[in-house]
Motif scaffolding. Structure first.
Motif, short mmCIF file in Angstrom:
data_model
loop_
_atom_site.label_atom_id
_atom_site.label_comp_id
_atom_site.label_asym_id
_atom_site.label_seq_id
_atom_site.Cartn_x
_atom_site.Cartn_y
_atom_site.Cartn_z
N GLU A 276 1.08 -0.88 0.18
CA GLU A 276 -0.34 0.08 0.16
C GLU A 276 0.62 1.31 -0.47
OE1 GLU A 276 -3.44 0.52 -0.53
OE2 GLU A 276 -3.71 -1.68 -0.61
N LEU A 279 1.04 2.99 -3.05
CA LEU A 279 0.57 4.09 -3.77
C LEU A 279 0.51 5.90 -3.39
CD1 LEU A 279 -2.47 4.44 -5.88
CD2 LEU A 279 -3.34 3.60 -3.10
N SER A 280 0.93 5.98 -2.20
CA SER A 280 1.18 7.14 -2.08
C SER A 280 2.53 7.44 -1.20
CB SER A 280 0.64 7.34 -0.73
OG SER A 280 1.08 6.13 0.38
N PRO A 283 4.87 11.90 -4.12
CA PRO A 283 3.97 12.93 -3.78
C PRO A 283 4.19 13.52 -5.24
CG PRO A 283 6.32 13.60 -2.69
CD PRO A 283 6.42 12.46 -3.77
N ARG A 284 2.26 14.73 -4.71
CA ARG A 284 1.75 15.00 -6.00
C ARG A 284 2.56 16.44 -6.33
NH1 ARG A 284 -2.59 13.73 -8.26
NH2 ARG A 284 -3.96 12.60 -7.64
N TYR A 290 10.90 11.63 -2.00
CA TYR A 290 10.85 10.11 -1.42
C TYR A 290 11.48 9.31 -1.43
CZ TYR A 290 11.07 8.62 -5.98
OH TYR A 290 11.80 8.12 -7.05
N SER A 430 1.94 8.86 -11.66
CA SER A 430 2.53 9.99 -11.31
C SER A 430 4.02 10.47 -12.33
CB SER A 430 3.79 9.88 -9.83
OG SER A 430 4.22 8.14 -9.88
N ASP A 487 -1.41 0.62 -12.19
CA ASP A 487 -1.64 1.13 -10.19
C ASP A 487 -0.25 0.76 -9.43
OD1 ASP A 487 -1.68 0.53 -7.50
OD2 ASP A 487 -3.74 -0.21 -7.36
#
Length: 519
Positions: A276, A279-280, A283-284, A290, A430, A487
Protein backbone atom coordinates in the motif's frame (compact mmCIF):
# COMPACT_ATOMS: atom_id res chain seq x y z
CA UNK A 1 56.79 -49.29 9.90
CA UNK A 2 58.58 -50.27 6.70
CA UNK A 3 61.60 -48.22 5.68
CA UNK A 4 60.41 -48.69 2.12
CA UNK A 5 57.39 -46.46 2.59
CA UNK A 6 57.30 -42.66 2.43
CA UNK A 7 56.46 -41.90 6.04
CA UNK A 8 59.48 -39.67 6.61
CA UNK A 9 58.61 -37.50 3.64
CA UNK A 10 54.99 -37.28 4.79
CA UNK A 11 56.26 -36.10 8.16
CA UNK A 12 58.37 -33.49 6.37
CA UNK A 13 55.29 -32.23 4.53
CA UNK A 14 53.47 -31.73 7.83
CA UNK A 15 56.50 -29.99 9.35
CA UNK A 16 56.88 -27.66 6.37
CA UNK A 17 53.21 -26.72 6.51
CA UNK A 18 53.65 -25.94 10.20
CA UNK A 19 56.62 -23.69 9.48
CA UNK A 20 54.76 -21.80 6.76
CA UNK A 21 51.76 -21.27 9.07
CA UNK A 22 53.95 -18.98 11.19
CA UNK A 23 53.55 -16.35 8.44
CA UNK A 24 55.75 -13.35 9.31
CA UNK A 25 56.50 -14.59 12.80
CA UNK A 26 54.97 -14.13 16.20
CA UNK A 27 55.95 -10.46 16.56
CA UNK A 28 54.56 -9.35 13.21
CA UNK A 29 51.41 -11.43 13.50
CA UNK A 30 50.80 -9.82 16.90
CA UNK A 31 51.41 -6.38 15.42
CA UNK A 32 48.74 -7.07 12.80
CA UNK A 33 46.29 -8.02 15.55
CA UNK A 34 47.24 -5.02 17.69
CA UNK A 35 46.43 -2.80 14.72
CA UNK A 36 42.92 -4.25 14.70
CA UNK A 37 43.33 -6.23 11.49
CA UNK A 38 42.84 -9.92 10.82
CA UNK A 39 45.73 -11.74 9.19
CA UNK A 40 45.31 -13.38 5.81
CA UNK A 41 44.58 -16.85 7.14
CA UNK A 42 41.98 -15.53 9.57
CA UNK A 43 40.34 -13.65 6.70
CA UNK A 44 40.12 -16.75 4.56
CA UNK A 45 38.55 -18.73 7.39
CA UNK A 46 36.08 -15.91 8.12
CA UNK A 47 35.00 -15.75 4.47
CA UNK A 48 34.75 -19.48 3.82
CA UNK A 49 32.17 -22.05 4.79
CA UNK A 50 33.67 -23.71 7.87
CA UNK A 51 36.48 -26.15 7.15
CA UNK A 52 36.42 -25.77 3.36
CA UNK A 53 39.76 -24.04 2.69
CA UNK A 54 41.97 -26.19 0.46
CA UNK A 55 45.35 -24.48 0.23
CA UNK A 56 47.48 -24.62 -2.91
CA UNK A 57 51.20 -24.17 -2.46
CA UNK A 58 50.92 -24.88 1.26
CA UNK A 59 54.66 -25.62 1.60
CA UNK A 60 56.02 -22.91 -0.68
CA UNK A 61 58.36 -20.31 0.76
CA UNK A 62 62.01 -19.42 1.25
CA UNK A 63 64.15 -22.24 2.64
CA UNK A 64 67.49 -22.62 4.40
CA UNK A 65 69.49 -25.87 4.45
CA UNK A 66 72.56 -27.03 6.30
CA UNK A 67 75.63 -28.52 4.63
CA UNK A 68 74.08 -31.95 4.70
CA UNK A 69 70.93 -30.80 2.91
CA UNK A 70 68.72 -30.84 5.97
CA UNK A 71 66.06 -28.16 6.23
CA UNK A 72 66.88 -25.51 8.83
CA UNK A 73 64.00 -23.11 8.24
CA UNK A 74 61.19 -22.38 5.79
CA UNK A 75 59.89 -18.81 5.73
CA UNK A 76 56.46 -18.17 4.29
CA UNK A 77 55.97 -16.20 1.09
CA UNK A 78 53.53 -13.33 1.38
CA UNK A 79 50.67 -14.74 -0.71
CA UNK A 80 48.24 -17.48 0.34
CA UNK A 81 45.97 -19.14 -2.21
CA UNK A 82 43.53 -21.96 -2.56
CA UNK A 83 39.85 -22.74 -2.91
CA UNK A 84 37.03 -22.31 -0.43
CA UNK A 85 33.31 -22.81 -0.54
CA UNK A 86 30.86 -19.96 -0.06
CA UNK A 87 27.31 -21.18 0.57
CA UNK A 88 28.44 -24.50 -0.83
CA UNK A 89 29.86 -23.09 -4.08
CA UNK A 90 33.58 -23.33 -4.84
CA UNK A 91 35.49 -20.04 -5.07
CA UNK A 92 39.19 -19.26 -5.58
CA UNK A 93 40.76 -17.05 -2.91
CA UNK A 94 44.14 -15.36 -2.98
CA UNK A 95 45.33 -13.19 -0.13
CA UNK A 96 48.29 -10.94 0.64
CA UNK A 97 50.11 -11.59 3.91
CA UNK A 98 50.99 -8.15 5.25
CA UNK A 99 53.03 -9.72 8.07
CA UNK A 100 55.67 -10.71 5.50
CA UNK A 101 57.34 -7.56 4.16
CA UNK A 102 53.99 -5.81 3.66
CA UNK A 103 53.32 -7.77 0.50
CA UNK A 104 56.45 -6.52 -1.30
CA UNK A 105 57.75 -8.56 -4.21
CA UNK A 106 61.08 -9.43 -2.58
CA UNK A 107 59.13 -11.61 -0.11
CA UNK A 108 56.77 -13.05 -2.68
CA UNK A 109 56.63 -15.88 -5.16
CA UNK A 110 54.85 -14.25 -8.08
CA UNK A 111 53.90 -17.59 -9.55
CA UNK A 112 51.42 -18.10 -6.71
CA UNK A 113 49.51 -14.92 -7.54
CA UNK A 114 49.45 -15.88 -11.22
CA UNK A 115 48.35 -19.41 -10.36
CA UNK A 116 45.33 -18.14 -8.41
CA UNK A 117 44.16 -16.21 -11.47
CA UNK A 118 44.84 -19.21 -13.70
CA UNK A 119 42.84 -21.64 -11.55
CA UNK A 120 39.88 -19.28 -11.55
CA UNK A 121 40.09 -18.72 -15.29
CA UNK A 122 40.59 -22.36 -16.30
CA UNK A 123 38.07 -23.84 -13.88
CA UNK A 124 35.55 -20.99 -14.31
CA UNK A 125 35.37 -20.19 -10.62
CA UNK A 126 34.78 -16.79 -9.00
CA UNK A 127 37.87 -15.25 -7.39
CA UNK A 128 38.16 -13.14 -4.25
CA UNK A 129 41.37 -11.14 -3.86
CA UNK A 130 42.21 -10.24 -0.26
CA UNK A 131 44.54 -7.33 -0.91
CA UNK A 132 46.77 -5.61 1.60
CA UNK A 133 50.07 -3.82 1.10
CA UNK A 134 51.74 -3.47 -2.26
CA UNK A 135 50.12 -6.70 -3.38
CA UNK A 136 53.28 -8.12 -4.92
CA UNK A 137 54.53 -4.84 -6.33
CA UNK A 138 58.19 -3.96 -6.60
CA UNK A 139 60.52 -2.96 -3.78
CA UNK A 140 63.82 -1.12 -4.22
CA UNK A 141 65.38 -3.80 -2.05
CA UNK A 142 65.34 -6.21 -5.00
CA UNK A 143 67.97 -4.12 -6.76
CA UNK A 144 70.53 -5.16 -4.17
CA UNK A 145 69.31 -8.73 -3.62
CA UNK A 146 69.03 -9.52 -7.35
CA UNK A 147 71.92 -7.41 -8.52
CA UNK A 148 70.02 -5.97 -11.49
CA UNK A 149 66.83 -4.12 -12.36
CA UNK A 150 64.21 -4.97 -14.97
CA UNK A 151 61.60 -3.56 -17.32
CA UNK A 152 58.37 -4.04 -15.35
CA UNK A 153 55.49 -6.25 -16.43
CA UNK A 154 52.38 -6.79 -14.37
CA UNK A 155 52.47 -10.50 -13.41
CA UNK A 156 49.67 -12.56 -14.83
CA UNK A 157 47.73 -9.61 -16.18
CA UNK A 158 46.74 -11.43 -19.34
CA UNK A 159 44.66 -13.55 -16.95
CA UNK A 160 43.64 -10.60 -14.74
CA UNK A 161 42.25 -8.79 -17.78
CA UNK A 162 40.57 -11.87 -19.23
CA UNK A 163 38.95 -12.83 -15.93
CA UNK A 164 36.77 -9.71 -16.04
CA UNK A 165 35.00 -11.27 -19.03
CA UNK A 166 34.77 -14.78 -17.59
CA UNK A 167 34.18 -14.93 -13.83
CA UNK A 168 33.00 -12.73 -10.95
CA UNK A 169 35.98 -10.91 -9.44
CA UNK A 170 35.89 -9.35 -5.97
CA UNK A 171 38.65 -7.19 -4.50
CA UNK A 172 38.79 -6.68 -0.74
CA UNK A 173 40.89 -4.03 0.97
CA UNK A 174 41.59 -4.67 4.65
CA UNK A 175 44.58 -2.38 5.07
CA UNK A 176 46.77 -0.06 2.99
CA UNK A 177 46.60 -0.99 -0.70
CA UNK A 178 49.24 0.45 -3.02
CA UNK A 179 51.07 -0.11 -6.28
CA UNK A 180 50.26 -3.40 -7.98
CA UNK A 181 47.74 -4.06 -5.21
CA UNK A 182 45.84 -0.93 -6.23
CA UNK A 183 45.87 -2.14 -9.81
CA UNK A 184 44.54 -5.55 -8.82
CA UNK A 185 41.80 -3.81 -6.83
CA UNK A 186 40.67 -1.79 -9.85
CA UNK A 187 40.48 -4.92 -12.00
CA UNK A 188 37.36 -6.22 -10.27
CA UNK A 189 33.58 -6.24 -10.47
CA UNK A 190 33.24 -5.28 -6.82
CA UNK A 191 35.81 -3.43 -4.73
CA UNK A 192 34.95 -3.39 -1.04
CA UNK A 193 37.07 -1.66 1.64
CA UNK A 194 36.93 -1.25 5.42
CA UNK A 195 36.58 2.34 6.66
CA UNK A 196 39.41 3.76 8.79
CA UNK A 197 41.35 0.53 8.30
CA UNK A 198 41.97 0.40 4.55
CA UNK A 199 43.40 2.98 2.20
CA UNK A 200 43.98 3.03 -1.55
CA UNK A 201 46.78 4.82 -3.38
CA UNK A 202 48.94 4.29 -6.43
CA UNK A 203 52.01 5.19 -4.35
CA UNK A 204 52.31 5.48 -0.58
CA UNK A 205 53.13 8.52 1.57
CA UNK A 206 56.97 8.26 1.36
CA UNK A 207 56.94 8.18 -2.45
CA UNK A 208 54.34 10.97 -2.62
CA UNK A 209 56.40 13.13 -0.25
CA UNK A 210 59.51 12.67 -2.38
CA UNK A 211 57.68 13.25 -5.69
CA UNK A 212 55.34 16.10 -4.74
CA UNK A 213 56.43 17.47 -1.39
CA UNK A 214 53.01 16.69 0.11
CA UNK A 215 53.40 15.22 3.60
CA UNK A 216 50.30 13.04 4.03
CA UNK A 217 49.55 10.04 6.18
CA UNK A 218 47.85 6.97 4.74
CA UNK A 219 44.32 8.04 5.64
CA UNK A 220 44.80 11.55 4.27
CA UNK A 221 46.20 10.18 1.02
CA UNK A 222 43.78 7.33 0.31
CA UNK A 223 41.19 6.84 3.03
CA UNK A 224 37.41 6.95 3.03
CA UNK A 225 37.24 10.75 2.85
CA UNK A 226 39.26 10.63 -0.39
CA UNK A 227 37.59 7.73 -2.19
CA UNK A 228 34.03 7.65 -0.81
CA UNK A 229 32.46 9.35 -3.84
CA UNK A 230 34.98 9.23 -6.69
CA UNK A 231 34.06 5.86 -8.20
CA UNK A 232 37.25 3.96 -7.37
CA UNK A 233 35.60 1.71 -4.77
CA UNK A 234 32.03 0.40 -4.85
CA UNK A 235 31.47 -0.19 -1.15
CA UNK A 236 32.92 1.01 2.15
CA UNK A 237 31.94 -1.01 5.22
CA UNK A 238 32.56 -0.63 8.94
CA UNK A 239 34.26 -3.94 9.73
CA UNK A 240 35.98 -6.93 8.20
CA UNK A 241 33.09 -9.14 9.25
CA UNK A 242 30.63 -6.89 7.41
CA UNK A 243 32.83 -6.98 4.33
CA UNK A 244 32.85 -10.78 4.24
CA UNK A 245 29.08 -10.87 4.65
CA UNK A 246 28.65 -8.47 1.74
CA UNK A 247 31.08 -10.43 -0.45
CA UNK A 248 29.08 -13.58 0.16
CA UNK A 249 25.85 -11.73 -0.66
CA UNK A 250 27.27 -10.23 -3.86
CA UNK A 251 28.43 -13.58 -5.20
CA UNK A 252 25.04 -15.15 -4.41
CA UNK A 253 23.42 -13.11 -7.21
CA UNK A 254 25.95 -14.12 -9.87
CA UNK A 255 26.71 -17.33 -11.75
CA UNK A 256 30.12 -18.91 -11.23
CA UNK A 257 31.06 -17.90 -14.77
CA UNK A 258 29.63 -16.36 -17.91
CA UNK A 259 28.85 -19.87 -19.14
CA UNK A 260 26.02 -20.25 -16.62
CA UNK A 261 22.83 -18.35 -15.78
CA UNK A 262 22.39 -16.64 -12.39
CA UNK A 263 21.32 -18.95 -9.53
CA UNK A 264 17.62 -18.94 -8.62
CA UNK A 265 16.72 -19.51 -4.97
CA UNK A 266 13.52 -20.36 -3.13
CA UNK A 267 11.27 -17.40 -2.34
CA UNK A 268 8.67 -17.14 0.41
CA UNK A 269 7.64 -13.53 -0.28
CA UNK A 270 4.27 -13.64 -2.12
CA UNK A 271 4.66 -12.62 -5.75
CA UNK A 272 1.29 -10.87 -5.64
CA UNK A 273 2.15 -8.81 -2.55
CA UNK A 274 0.65 -5.35 -3.09
CA UNK A 275 2.42 -2.80 -0.91
CA UNK A 276 0.00 0.00 0.00
CA UNK A 277 2.93 2.36 0.61
CA UNK A 278 3.57 2.48 -3.15
CA UNK A 279 0.23 4.14 -3.89
CA UNK A 280 1.18 7.27 -1.96
CA UNK A 281 4.95 7.05 -2.38
CA UNK A 282 5.43 9.76 -5.00
CA UNK A 283 4.17 13.17 -3.77
CA UNK A 284 1.86 15.16 -6.04
CA UNK A 285 4.11 18.15 -5.42
CA UNK A 286 6.95 17.50 -7.86
CA UNK A 287 9.37 19.46 -5.69
CA UNK A 288 9.04 16.93 -2.89
CA UNK A 289 11.02 13.70 -2.57
CA UNK A 290 10.36 10.11 -1.52
CA UNK A 291 12.47 7.35 0.01
CA UNK A 292 13.99 4.98 -2.53
CA UNK A 293 14.14 2.25 0.14
CA UNK A 294 10.35 2.23 0.38
CA UNK A 295 10.19 1.76 -3.40
CA UNK A 296 12.74 -1.06 -3.45
CA UNK A 297 11.22 -2.89 -0.49
CA UNK A 298 7.77 -2.64 -2.05
CA UNK A 299 8.87 -4.21 -5.34
CA UNK A 300 11.57 -6.81 -4.68
CA UNK A 301 11.73 -9.96 -2.55
CA UNK A 302 11.98 -9.17 1.15
CA UNK A 303 15.59 -8.80 2.27
CA UNK A 304 17.00 -9.24 -1.23
CA UNK A 305 18.12 -5.69 -2.04
CA UNK A 306 21.91 -5.28 -2.31
CA UNK A 307 23.45 -1.84 -2.83
CA UNK A 308 26.13 -1.91 -5.54
CA UNK A 309 27.95 1.38 -6.24
CA UNK A 310 27.62 3.75 -3.28
CA UNK A 311 29.17 6.68 -5.15
CA UNK A 312 26.38 7.23 -7.67
CA UNK A 313 24.68 10.08 -5.81
CA UNK A 314 21.14 10.28 -7.18
CA UNK A 315 21.76 7.18 -9.31
CA UNK A 316 21.03 4.13 -7.14
CA UNK A 317 22.36 0.86 -8.49
CA UNK A 318 22.06 -2.57 -6.98
CA UNK A 319 21.06 -6.20 -7.19
CA UNK A 320 17.81 -7.75 -5.97
CA UNK A 321 15.52 -10.72 -6.53
CA UNK A 322 12.08 -11.18 -8.03
CA UNK A 323 10.52 -14.49 -6.94
CA UNK A 324 14.05 -15.72 -6.18
CA UNK A 325 15.50 -14.63 -9.55
CA UNK A 326 18.50 -12.22 -9.41
CA UNK A 327 18.17 -8.95 -11.35
CA UNK A 328 20.13 -5.73 -11.67
CA UNK A 329 18.40 -2.53 -10.62
CA UNK A 330 18.79 1.12 -11.60
CA UNK A 331 16.74 3.64 -9.64
CA UNK A 332 16.90 7.20 -8.32
CA UNK A 333 17.45 8.39 -4.77
CA UNK A 334 15.61 11.75 -4.82
CA UNK A 335 17.16 12.76 -1.49
CA UNK A 336 20.50 12.93 -3.34
CA UNK A 337 19.18 14.70 -6.44
CA UNK A 338 17.47 13.92 -9.72
CA UNK A 339 20.12 14.49 -12.41
CA UNK A 340 22.94 12.16 -13.44
CA UNK A 341 26.40 13.39 -12.44
CA UNK A 342 29.71 12.04 -13.75
CA UNK A 343 29.98 9.56 -10.87
CA UNK A 344 26.31 8.64 -11.21
CA UNK A 345 26.97 7.77 -14.83
CA UNK A 346 29.94 5.63 -13.77
CA UNK A 347 27.71 3.73 -11.35
CA UNK A 348 25.13 3.14 -14.07
CA UNK A 349 27.79 1.98 -16.53
CA UNK A 350 29.24 -0.44 -14.01
CA UNK A 351 25.81 -1.91 -13.26
CA UNK A 352 24.83 -2.40 -16.90
CA UNK A 353 28.22 -3.92 -17.75
CA UNK A 354 27.99 -6.29 -14.77
CA UNK A 355 24.51 -7.42 -15.83
CA UNK A 356 25.52 -7.82 -19.47
CA UNK A 357 28.58 -9.88 -18.53
CA UNK A 358 26.76 -12.22 -16.14
CA UNK A 359 23.32 -12.31 -17.80
CA UNK A 360 21.22 -10.58 -15.16
CA UNK A 361 17.96 -9.05 -16.42
CA UNK A 362 17.72 -5.34 -15.59
CA UNK A 363 14.87 -3.47 -13.91
CA UNK A 364 14.88 0.30 -14.31
CA UNK A 365 12.73 2.18 -11.79
CA UNK A 366 12.99 5.35 -13.80
CA UNK A 367 12.88 8.80 -12.23
CA UNK A 368 15.55 10.74 -14.03
CA UNK A 369 15.71 14.47 -14.71
CA UNK A 370 18.48 14.08 -17.27
CA UNK A 371 22.20 14.72 -17.22
CA UNK A 372 23.53 17.17 -14.64
CA UNK A 373 23.76 20.79 -15.78
CA UNK A 374 25.73 23.80 -14.61
CA UNK A 375 29.38 24.71 -14.21
CA UNK A 376 30.27 21.87 -11.83
CA UNK A 377 28.86 19.28 -14.24
CA UNK A 378 30.71 20.81 -17.17
CA UNK A 379 33.99 20.86 -15.23
CA UNK A 380 33.72 17.13 -14.55
CA UNK A 381 32.94 16.31 -18.18
CA UNK A 382 29.66 14.73 -17.15
CA UNK A 383 28.43 14.54 -20.74
CA UNK A 384 31.16 12.06 -21.68
CA UNK A 385 30.47 9.83 -18.68
CA UNK A 386 26.75 10.15 -19.38
CA UNK A 387 27.29 9.05 -22.98
CA UNK A 388 29.23 6.02 -21.75
CA UNK A 389 26.36 5.09 -19.44
CA UNK A 390 23.86 5.36 -22.28
CA UNK A 391 26.14 3.25 -24.45
CA UNK A 392 26.28 0.58 -21.76
CA UNK A 393 22.48 0.57 -21.60
CA UNK A 394 22.26 0.20 -25.38
CA UNK A 395 24.91 -2.54 -25.50
CA UNK A 396 23.12 -4.62 -22.86
CA UNK A 397 21.64 -7.73 -24.49
CA UNK A 398 19.71 -8.93 -21.44
CA UNK A 399 15.94 -8.52 -20.96
CA UNK A 400 15.01 -5.11 -19.53
CA UNK A 401 11.86 -4.00 -17.73
CA UNK A 402 11.15 -0.34 -17.06
CA UNK A 403 8.77 1.12 -14.53
CA UNK A 404 8.51 4.88 -14.99
CA UNK A 405 8.01 6.06 -11.43
CA UNK A 406 8.18 9.78 -12.15
CA UNK A 407 10.53 11.78 -14.39
CA UNK A 408 11.99 11.04 -17.81
CA UNK A 409 13.67 14.12 -19.25
CA UNK A 410 16.46 15.02 -21.62
CA UNK A 411 19.26 12.93 -23.08
CA UNK A 412 19.91 11.17 -19.79
CA UNK A 413 16.32 10.16 -19.20
CA UNK A 414 15.96 9.05 -22.81
CA UNK A 415 19.02 6.82 -22.48
CA UNK A 416 18.45 5.16 -19.12
CA UNK A 417 17.27 2.12 -21.07
CA UNK A 418 17.45 1.27 -24.77
CA UNK A 419 14.02 2.38 -25.94
CA UNK A 420 14.97 1.53 -29.53
CA UNK A 421 15.03 -2.15 -28.56
CA UNK A 422 12.39 -4.24 -26.87
CA UNK A 423 11.73 -3.41 -23.25
CA UNK A 424 8.77 -4.33 -21.12
CA UNK A 425 7.42 -1.03 -19.84
CA UNK A 426 4.89 0.29 -17.36
CA UNK A 427 4.31 3.76 -15.96
CA UNK A 428 2.85 4.98 -12.73
CA UNK A 429 0.19 7.75 -12.71
CA UNK A 430 2.91 9.99 -11.26
CA UNK A 431 4.86 9.79 -14.52
CA UNK A 432 6.13 13.09 -15.91
CA UNK A 433 8.16 13.26 -19.12
CA UNK A 434 9.28 15.25 -22.11
CA UNK A 435 12.28 16.95 -23.64
CA UNK A 436 12.51 19.15 -20.55
CA UNK A 437 10.31 19.86 -17.54
CA UNK A 438 7.41 22.21 -18.14
CA UNK A 439 8.53 24.29 -15.17
CA UNK A 440 11.82 25.06 -16.88
CA UNK A 441 10.48 25.74 -20.36
CA UNK A 442 7.24 27.72 -20.10
CA UNK A 443 8.86 31.15 -19.86
CA UNK A 444 11.05 30.43 -22.89
CA UNK A 445 8.35 28.83 -25.05
CA UNK A 446 5.74 31.54 -24.34
CA UNK A 447 8.06 34.53 -24.03
CA UNK A 448 6.40 36.60 -26.73
CA UNK A 449 2.91 36.11 -25.29
CA UNK A 450 4.09 36.85 -21.75
CA UNK A 451 5.95 40.01 -22.79
CA UNK A 452 2.87 41.30 -24.67
CA UNK A 453 0.44 40.52 -21.83
CA UNK A 454 -0.95 43.19 -19.52
CA UNK A 455 -0.92 40.62 -16.72
CA UNK A 456 1.92 38.16 -17.39
CA UNK A 457 1.57 36.55 -13.95
CA UNK A 458 -2.06 35.61 -14.58
CA UNK A 459 -1.27 34.47 -18.11
CA UNK A 460 1.59 32.27 -16.87
CA UNK A 461 -0.74 30.67 -14.31
CA UNK A 462 -3.32 30.01 -17.03
CA UNK A 463 -0.70 28.44 -19.33
CA UNK A 464 0.55 26.20 -16.54
CA UNK A 465 -3.00 25.08 -15.77
CA UNK A 466 -3.64 24.18 -19.41
CA UNK A 467 -0.37 22.28 -19.72
CA UNK A 468 -0.95 20.43 -16.45
CA UNK A 469 -4.08 18.83 -17.93
CA UNK A 470 -2.13 17.69 -21.00
CA UNK A 471 1.02 16.35 -19.31
CA UNK A 472 -0.80 13.51 -17.51
CA UNK A 473 0.60 10.06 -18.49
CA UNK A 474 -2.95 8.96 -19.30
CA UNK A 475 -2.83 11.21 -22.40
CA UNK A 476 0.46 9.59 -23.43
CA UNK A 477 -1.03 6.12 -22.99
CA UNK A 478 -3.93 7.06 -25.27
CA UNK A 479 -1.42 7.50 -28.12
CA UNK A 480 0.53 4.39 -27.06
CA UNK A 481 3.50 6.54 -26.09
CA UNK A 482 3.85 4.31 -23.05
CA UNK A 483 2.85 0.66 -22.91
CA UNK A 484 0.54 0.85 -19.88
CA UNK A 485 -0.20 3.05 -16.89
CA UNK A 486 -0.65 0.88 -13.82
CA UNK A 487 -1.64 0.98 -10.18
CA UNK A 488 1.74 1.22 -8.38
CA UNK A 489 0.66 -1.60 -6.09
CA UNK A 490 0.62 -3.97 -9.08
CA UNK A 491 4.32 -3.42 -9.81
CA UNK A 492 5.71 -6.40 -7.92
CA UNK A 493 3.24 -8.89 -9.38
CA UNK A 494 3.88 -7.68 -12.93
CA UNK A 495 7.66 -7.82 -12.53
CA UNK A 496 7.56 -11.27 -10.92
CA UNK A 497 5.61 -12.53 -13.93
CA UNK A 498 8.01 -10.79 -16.34
CA UNK A 499 11.13 -12.26 -14.75
CA UNK A 500 9.98 -15.81 -15.48
CA UNK A 501 9.91 -14.99 -19.19
CA UNK A 502 13.22 -13.13 -18.93
CA UNK A 503 14.96 -16.17 -17.47
CA UNK A 504 13.74 -18.34 -20.35
CA UNK A 505 15.78 -16.11 -22.68
CA UNK A 506 19.01 -16.26 -20.65
CA UNK A 507 20.29 -19.70 -21.77
CA UNK A 508 20.66 -18.25 -25.28
CA UNK A 509 22.90 -15.48 -23.91
CA UNK A 510 25.45 -17.52 -21.96
CA UNK A 511 29.08 -17.04 -22.92
CA UNK A 512 31.46 -14.14 -23.04
CA UNK A 513 30.12 -10.61 -23.44
CA UNK A 514 30.20 -9.26 -26.98
CA UNK A 515 32.84 -6.78 -25.84
CA UNK A 516 35.77 -7.33 -23.49
CA UNK A 517 34.70 -6.28 -20.00
CA UNK A 518 36.65 -3.29 -18.67
CA UNK A 519 37.20 -2.09 -15.08
Amino acid sequence: MSSADWSSEVEQIAERKKLVQRMGGEVKVKRQADNGRLNVRQRIEALADEGTFKEVGATSGFSEYDEDGNLIDLRSSNFVLGTIRIDGRKVVVGGDDFTVRGGASDAGIKGKQIHAERIANAMQLPIVRLIEGTGGGGSVKVLETDGYTYVPANPGWDLVVDNLSVIPVVAYGGGPVAGLGAGRMAMSHLAIFVKKQAQLFVAGPPVVLHATGADLNKEELGGYAVHARNGAIERWVSSEEEAFTEIRRFLSYLPSSVYEVPPVIDNDDPVDRADEALLSLVPRDRRKVYKVKTLLDGVFDAGSVFTYAEYGGSVWTGLARLDGHPVGVVATDPYKGAAVTATGAKAMTRLFDLCTTFHLPVVSLTDQAGLAIGLAAEQTGAIRDGARAITAAYQANVPVAEVVVRRVFGVGGAGQVNRHGHITQWAWPSGDWGSLPVEGGVEAAYRAELEASDDPVALLADINERLEKIRTPLRTAERFGVDDVIDPRETRALLCDWVLDAYKVLPRLVGRPNFGARP
